[in-house]
Design a protein around this motif. Structure first.
Motif, PDB file in Angstrom:
ATOM      1  N   LEU A 174       0.848  -1.091  -0.040  1.00  0.00           N
ATOM      2  CA  LEU A 174      -0.075   0.036  -0.125  1.00  0.00           C
ATOM      3  C   LEU A 174       0.919   1.203   0.006  1.00  0.00           C
ATOM      4  N   CYS A 175       0.842   2.112  -1.008  1.00  0.00           N
ATOM      5  CA  CYS A 175       1.941   3.081  -1.261  1.00  0.00           C
ATOM      6  C   CYS A 175       1.238   4.483  -1.182  1.00  0.00           C
ATOM      7  N   THR A 176       2.212   5.446  -0.835  1.00  0.00           N
ATOM      8  CA  THR A 176       1.789   6.830  -0.866  1.00  0.00           C
ATOM      9  C   THR A 176       3.045   7.511  -1.989  1.00  0.00           C
ATOM     10  N   LYS A 177       2.701   8.914  -1.965  1.00  0.00           N
ATOM     11  CA  LYS A 177       3.498   9.538  -2.700  1.00  0.00           C
ATOM     12  C   LYS A 177       5.101   9.340  -2.265  1.00  0.00           C
ATOM     13  N   ASP A 178       5.290   9.263  -0.749  1.00  0.00           N
ATOM     14  CA  ASP A 178       6.423   9.133  -0.074  1.00  0.00           C
ATOM     15  C   ASP A 178       6.899   7.776   0.293  1.00  0.00           C
ATOM     16  N   ASP A 179       5.913   6.830   0.678  1.00  0.00           N
ATOM     17  CA  ASP A 179       6.436   5.597   1.300  1.00  0.00           C
ATOM     18  C   ASP A 179       5.415   4.621   0.869  1.00  0.00           C
ATOM     19  N   HIS A 180       5.810   3.429   1.128  1.00  0.00           N
ATOM     20  CA  HIS A 180       5.211   2.115   0.765  1.00  0.00           C
ATOM     21  C   HIS A 180       5.237   1.153   1.927  1.00  0.00           C
ATOM     22  N   PHE A 181       4.271   0.411   2.129  1.00  0.00           N
ATOM     23  CA  PHE A 181       3.817  -0.326   3.296  1.00  0.00           C
ATOM     24  C   PHE A 181       3.479  -1.724   2.908  1.00  0.00           C
ATOM     25  N   SER A 182       4.097  -2.684   3.537  1.00  0.00           N
ATOM     26  CA  SER A 182       3.780  -4.079   3.254  1.00  0.00           C
ATOM     27  C   SER A 182       2.550  -4.539   4.012  1.00  0.00           C
ATOM     28  N   VAL A 183       1.257  -4.787   3.247  1.00  0.00           N
ATOM     29  CA  VAL A 183       0.046  -5.250   3.920  1.00  0.00           C
ATOM     30  C   VAL A 183      -0.480  -6.414   3.259  1.00  0.00           C
ATOM     31  N   SER A 184      -1.257  -7.185   3.947  1.00  0.00           N
ATOM     32  CA  SER A 184      -1.847  -8.338   3.171  1.00  0.00           C
ATOM     33  C   SER A 184      -3.410  -8.601   3.733  1.00  0.00           C
ATOM     34  N   ILE A 185      -4.034  -9.495   3.076  1.00  0.00           N
ATOM     35  CA  ILE A 185      -5.476  -9.823   3.215  1.00  0.00           C
ATOM     36  C   ILE A 185      -5.551 -11.128   3.220  1.00  0.00           C
ATOM     37  N   GLN A 186      -6.228 -11.747   4.415  1.00  0.00           N
ATOM     38  CA  GLN A 186      -6.378 -13.246   4.428  1.00  0.00           C
ATOM     39  C   GLN A 186      -7.853 -13.373   4.747  1.00  0.00           C
ATOM     40  N   PRO A 187      -8.566 -14.231   3.897  1.00  0.00           N
ATOM     41  CA  PRO A 187      -9.891 -14.476   4.271  1.00  0.00           C
ATOM     42  C   PRO A 187     -10.417 -15.636   4.906  1.00  0.00           C
ATOM     43  N   PRO A 188     -11.195 -15.525   5.835  1.00  0.00           N
ATOM     44  CA  PRO A 188     -11.810 -16.367   6.454  1.00  0.00           C
ATOM     45  C   PRO A 188     -12.631 -17.571   5.384  1.00  0.00           C
ATOM     46  N   VAL A 189     -12.628 -18.705   5.641  1.00  0.00           N
ATOM     47  CA  VAL A 189     -12.805 -19.549   4.790  1.00  0.00           C
ATOM     48  C   VAL A 189     -14.667 -19.433   4.585  1.00  0.00           C
ATOM     49  N   GLY A 190     -15.268 -18.807   5.329  1.00  0.00           N
ATOM     50  CA  GLY A 190     -16.724 -18.368   5.161  1.00  0.00           C
ATOM     51  C   GLY A 190     -17.069 -17.464   4.079  1.00  0.00           C
ATOM     52  N   GLU A 191     -16.150 -16.708   4.010  1.00  0.00           N
ATOM     53  CA  GLU A 191     -16.058 -15.450   3.108  1.00  0.00           C
ATOM     54  C   GLU A 191     -15.851 -15.916   1.635  1.00  0.00           C
ATOM     55  N   LEU A 192     -15.212 -17.324   1.339  1.00  0.00           N
ATOM     56  CA  LEU A 192     -15.217 -17.779   0.078  1.00  0.00           C
ATOM     57  C   LEU A 192     -16.340 -18.196  -0.610  1.00  0.00           C
ATOM     58  N   LEU A 193     -17.486 -18.278  -0.034  1.00  0.00           N
ATOM     59  CA  LEU A 193     -18.764 -18.911  -0.259  1.00  0.00           C
ATOM     60  C   LEU A 193     -19.760 -17.439  -1.030  1.00  0.00           C
ATOM     61  N   LEU A 194     -20.559 -18.222  -1.790  1.00  0.00           N
ATOM     62  CA  LEU A 194     -21.521 -17.419  -2.778  1.00  0.00           C
ATOM     63  C   LEU A 194     -22.923 -18.146  -2.368  1.00  0.00           C
ATOM     64  N   PRO A 195     -23.938 -17.561  -1.686  1.00  0.00           N
ATOM     65  CA  PRO A 195     -25.154 -17.861  -1.447  1.00  0.00           C
ATOM     66  C   PRO A 195     -26.211 -17.952  -2.757  1.00  0.00           C
ATOM     67  N   VAL A 196     -26.902 -19.050  -3.122  1.00  0.00           N
ATOM     68  CA  VAL A 196     -27.694 -19.288  -4.267  1.00  0.00           C
ATOM     69  C   VAL A 196     -29.135 -19.479  -3.740  1.00  0.00           C
ATOM     70  N   THR A 197     -30.019 -19.192  -4.702  1.00  0.00           N
ATOM     71  CA  THR A 197     -31.555 -19.488  -4.394  1.00  0.00           C
ATOM     72  C   THR A 197     -31.819 -20.992  -4.817  1.00  0.00           C
ATOM     73  N   MET A 198     -32.245 -21.760  -3.744  1.00  0.00           N
ATOM     74  CA  MET A 198     -32.700 -23.144  -4.264  1.00  0.00           C
ATOM     75  C   MET A 198     -33.712 -23.728  -3.306  1.00  0.00           C
ATOM     76  N   SER A 199     -34.563 -24.393  -4.072  1.00  0.00           N
ATOM     77  CA  SER A 199     -35.812 -25.286  -3.518  1.00  0.00           C
ATOM     78  C   SER A 199     -35.072 -26.108  -2.629  1.00  0.00           C
ATOM     79  N   GLU A 200     -36.111 -26.588  -1.736  1.00  0.00           N
ATOM     80  CA  GLU A 200     -35.669 -27.724  -0.826  1.00  0.00           C
ATOM     81  C   GLU A 200     -35.544 -29.054  -1.435  1.00  0.00           C
ATOM     82  N   LYS A 201     -36.371 -29.259  -2.656  1.00  0.00           N
ATOM     83  CA  LYS A 201     -36.374 -30.410  -3.139  1.00  0.00           C
ATOM     84  C   LYS A 201     -34.883 -30.547  -4.011  1.00  0.00           C
ATOM     85  N   ASP A 202     -34.568 -29.408  -4.578  1.00  0.00           N
ATOM     86  CA  ASP A 202     -33.387 -29.235  -5.192  1.00  0.00           C
ATOM     87  C   ASP A 202     -31.923 -29.528  -4.244  1.00  0.00           C
TER      88      ASP A 202
END
Length: 797
Positions: A717-745
């Motif tokens: 993550l940089c500015t005009k004068d500096d740069h900083f090392s950063v990171s993002i690590q996802p919880p496994v629950g955020e890798l999912l995507l909900p879908v619409t589905m009937s009970e039968k399906d």
């Protein structure tokens, strides 16, 4: 024949794996035909790696081939291992590293390109695979990184003539000279969460890694986790306590806050009691010694005589190491001489003898008291110790020593060999210092020894006679008799039996046995100069292409597998761009009062009917710190997962980043700089921010394709004068995507996930958390899921 073998392998291996869960049947079949099986297995591993069959080969490679391995076969196996090390699946990682350790543990060149991947995948690997990988990475790190301890050693070296200011400047220079390699830090950071593992072996593996690799100021975090393991069964306690005993010798401060955790319980077996006693003795200092001595007084009265004897030895060590309590301990041990138990008395005599050697001039009265007890003490070791003390310091008790010789001469024939040798020594020393009173007594004892049944006694008798009794045949040594017998002897060192175990790697069988076991691999010394870190760099483009090619191969059979008719195939093809349906493994996802565990790997499948992506049910309010304002020179950054469909791509996770200027000056040109992403991972960065005014915040959106893994996305993550090392690590629950589905399906899809992909467990929850609303709320908080309408009140889908 090869294709027939391949079909047979696929059918037999898969059936055995899913139904029996082992390869015993397969191993039995190949016992007499390994020359046929080997080429088929190698071919299968090379050409069908994406089917995961190499797991079976690598996990049991030693059983299959290693017992009769010839050089040609070994090279073929190494080739297979090298290929499998590139696999990104957590199912493969543990097994292939196990094979690597068995077949070619010295080939660290195979690890270079896979080091960062193994570090990032470690938290998602199954538990026994984690142990193998951690031990391998420990040895790897000791060859690739410089010592983080050198600065601490130099920091403590203080020149007597240097002022405090000069010393501070010197210390700052020393600290600046050392910068931990980012890959070294990556290993420490990614193994730290495993200290919370439910598996004691995993915790022990991480503890030994931190002990051997982490800076000494950071190693203290393992102490709490190790103490937690003392609630386990006695076998686990025994191993953990052995390792703590070794650690507590070098770094007492790590375990001093947990001193009471090592107090002995009456239900503990002797082996556990002795180890706890050892640790308490190692942790003893001026501040806690009074508390420990009161505890030891209770232990001496134990019915477990072996433990009571060990306690007396511990008191002796405390008296030696802490001079302030030497006299107190010595007086306490003298009181034990009147104990009715012979074992306690004998051990007390032995320890007192060692303590008196440190200050003999001040304890003449104690020697007299012990001489009076000689008539009542029958244990040979104790009698021999008293006789040695009287003989060594006979000039300090000139009236008592001859009388002791007179009494022991009467009982010489009936004494133990150990006691007889000390009687002979006592007679020789008295002959040299008080010849008038003891000359005849000594000659009498020498005559008895001359005809003794033990050849040791006879040899010692002849040796002493030639030295102390001058005659024509005496050699040149007789004139040096006093120097030989009455030489000043150094006081014995009362040391921990674990003192010399630190040269073995903690947590290994060799450390437990204190002897080098077959197959033990030494930890190498830290290199003076670190090897080139560029060997661990991976070209992202090539790895990405290779992974994409594998995905393309696996997609076609998956679509056909779920198609029951031509109409469904056409329907599936027409809706191939529909939302994602994910079946995932939560490694250990803690949901406040209970734990959810499902599946074992992330797998994407295309639905047979169109499924629409739903809007988020629950938007998490928790934010994660990306950049602290102190580190960022006034710029702080926090991120959270918005759970919105990402506008930058359907495979990306939407991340909102809030940037805040905490200074009184504006910050210009905030943007993302160099990215260090694992192979296959992609990131859509936010547009540069031209100017951020003082005390103002701005929220921007990013998209990251984590490749269905919890690997960390690292960038600058940089500015005009500096740069900083950063990171993002996802919880496994955020890798999912909900879908619409009937009970039968839902029920239909659920029926296809039985077997290896299905996990069930019983969870106990408090009554207030057992309502449907609360359960759904907790699930939504942990993972981005959609609610399926359910016709049953107590079943939630």
């Amino acid at each position: 024949i090869r294709w027939l073998l391949l079909v047979f392998l696929v059918v037999e291996v898969s059936w055995q794996y899913f139904e029996i869960g082992s390869l015993n049947y397969l191993i039995f079949l190949q016992a007499d035909s390994s020359t046929i099986w080997f080429p088929a297995c190698v071919w299968l591993a090379k050409n069908l790696s994406f089917l995961k069959f190499p797991i079976f080969l690598t996990k049991y490679v030693k059983q299959f081939f290693f017992s009769s391995l010839d050089p040609e076969q070994k090279e073929m196996l190494i080739e297979v291992i090298e290929k499998l090390l590139k696999d990104r699946s957590t199912l493969v990682a543990g097994s292939v590293v196990m094979a690597f350790e068995e077949v070619c543990p010295d080939r660290i060149d195979l690890i270079h390109k896979n080091y960062r991947k193994l570090c990032n995948l470690l938290v998602d690997v199954e538990e026994w695979g984690q142990i193998v990988i951690i031990h391998m990475l420990t040895r790897y790190a000791r060859t690739q990184f410089v010592s983080p301890w050198k600065t601490v050693k130099e920091y403590n070296e203080n020149n007597f003539y240097e002022s405090d200011e000069e010393q501070k400047e010197k210390d700052q220079k020393v600290k600046k000279n050392y910068a931990m390699d980012p890959d070294h830090r990556l290993l420490l950071r990614n193994t730290k969460p495993l200290l919370q593992s439910r598996n004691a072996a995993v915790v022990m593996a991480v503890a030994q890694l931190y002990w051997h690799l982490a800076p000494k100021s950071e190693a203290g975090i393992i102490s709490k986790s190790l103490v937690r393991l003392l609630r386990s069964n006695r076998e686990v306690q025994y191993i953990v306590l052995q390792n703590i005993a070794t650690m507590s010798i070098q770094r007492k401060g790590m375990f001093e806050p947990y001193l009471k955790s090592f107090y002995v319980r009456s239900t503990d077996p002797t082996m556990i009691k002795t180890l706890k006693l050892e640790i308490m003795t190692n942790l003893a200092n001026e501040a806690n010694i009074s508390t420990l001595l009161r505890e030891f007084q209770t232990y001496v009265k134990s019915q477990d005589k072996q433990f009571a004897a060990a306690t007396i030895q511990a008191i002796g060590r405390c008296a030696t190491n802490i001079t302030e309590v030497t006299d107190t301990c010595l007086n306490g041990l003298v009181c034990l001489l009147s104990n009715r138990d012979e074992i306690v008395v004998a051990e007390s005599v032995v320890v007192i003898k060692k303590l008196l050697q440190t200050q003999p001039a001040h304890h003449g009265e104690i020697i007299k008291h012990m001489a009076k007890l000689l008539d009542n003490i029958t244990v040979p070791v104790a009698r021999a110790s008293i006789l040695w003390l009287i003989g060594e310091y006979c000039e300090r008790v000139p009236k008592i020593a001859p009388d002791v010789l007179r009494k022991t001469a009467k009982s010489f024939i009936n004494e133990d060999d150990l006691v007889k040798l000390q009687i002979l020594n006592l007679g020789a020393k008295l002959y040299l210092t008080n010849s008038k009173q003891t000359k005849l007594l000594t000659q009498y004892v020498l005559n008895l020894g001359k005809y003794d049944q033990s050849y040791d006694i006879r040899d010692r008798t002849r040796f002493i006679r030639q030295l102390i009794v001058p005659n024509e045949k005496s050699g040149a040594l007789s004139k040096y008799a006093k120097k030989i017998f009455l030489a000043q002897k150094p006081a014995p060192l009362l040391e921990s039996p674990f003192k010399d175990r630190d040269h073995f790697q903690l947590g290994t069988l060799s450390h437990t046995l204190n002897s080098r076991a077959t197959g033990y691999l030494e930890l190498s010394d830290w290199p003076e100069v670190a090897p080139d870190p560029a060997v661990r760099n991976v070209e992202v483009a090539e790895s990405s292409k290779e992974w994409t090619a594998v995905l393309k191969k696996t997609q076609k059979p998956t679509e056909k597998f779920y198609s029951e008719s031509e109409e469904e195939e056409e329907d599936s093809a027409s809706t191939s761009a529909s939302g994602r349906y994910l079946e995932t493994h939560f490694h250990l996802c803690f949901l406040d009062n209970f734990m959810l565990r499902t599946g074992h790997y992330i797998k994407r499948i295309r639905g047979k009917k169109k499924r629409n992506v739903t809007t988020q049910v629950f938007v998490p309010t928790k934010t994660h710190e990306m950049l602290h304002r102190m580190t960022g020179k006034g710029l702080s950054a926090h991120y959270q997962f918005s759970r919105q469909p990402c506008i930058f791509g359907d495979r990306m996770v939407s991340v909102q980043v809030t940037l805040t200027n905490t200074t009184d000056q504006k910050i210009d040109n905030i943007h993302i700089g160099e990215k260090k992403l694992p192979p296959g991972m992609r990131m859509h960065e936010f547009n540069p921010i031209e100017c951020l005014d003082p005390e103002r915040s701005v929220t921007v959106s990013m998209g990251i394709d984590f490749c269905d893994s919890t690997q960390t996305a690292s960038f600058q993550l940089c500015t005009k004068d500096d740069h900083f090392s950063v990171s993002i690590q996802p919880p496994v629950g955020e890798l999912l995507l909900p879908v619409t589905m009937s009970e039968k399906d839902f029920k239909k899809e659920q029926g296809m996930l039985t077997g290896m992909n299905e996990t069930s467990a019983t969870i106990n929850v408090a009554p207030q958390n057992s309502t449907g609303r609360v359960i759904i709320e907790r699930l939504m908080k942990a993972a981005n899921l959609g609610v399926v309408p359910s016709g049953q009140d107590k079943i939630h889908r």
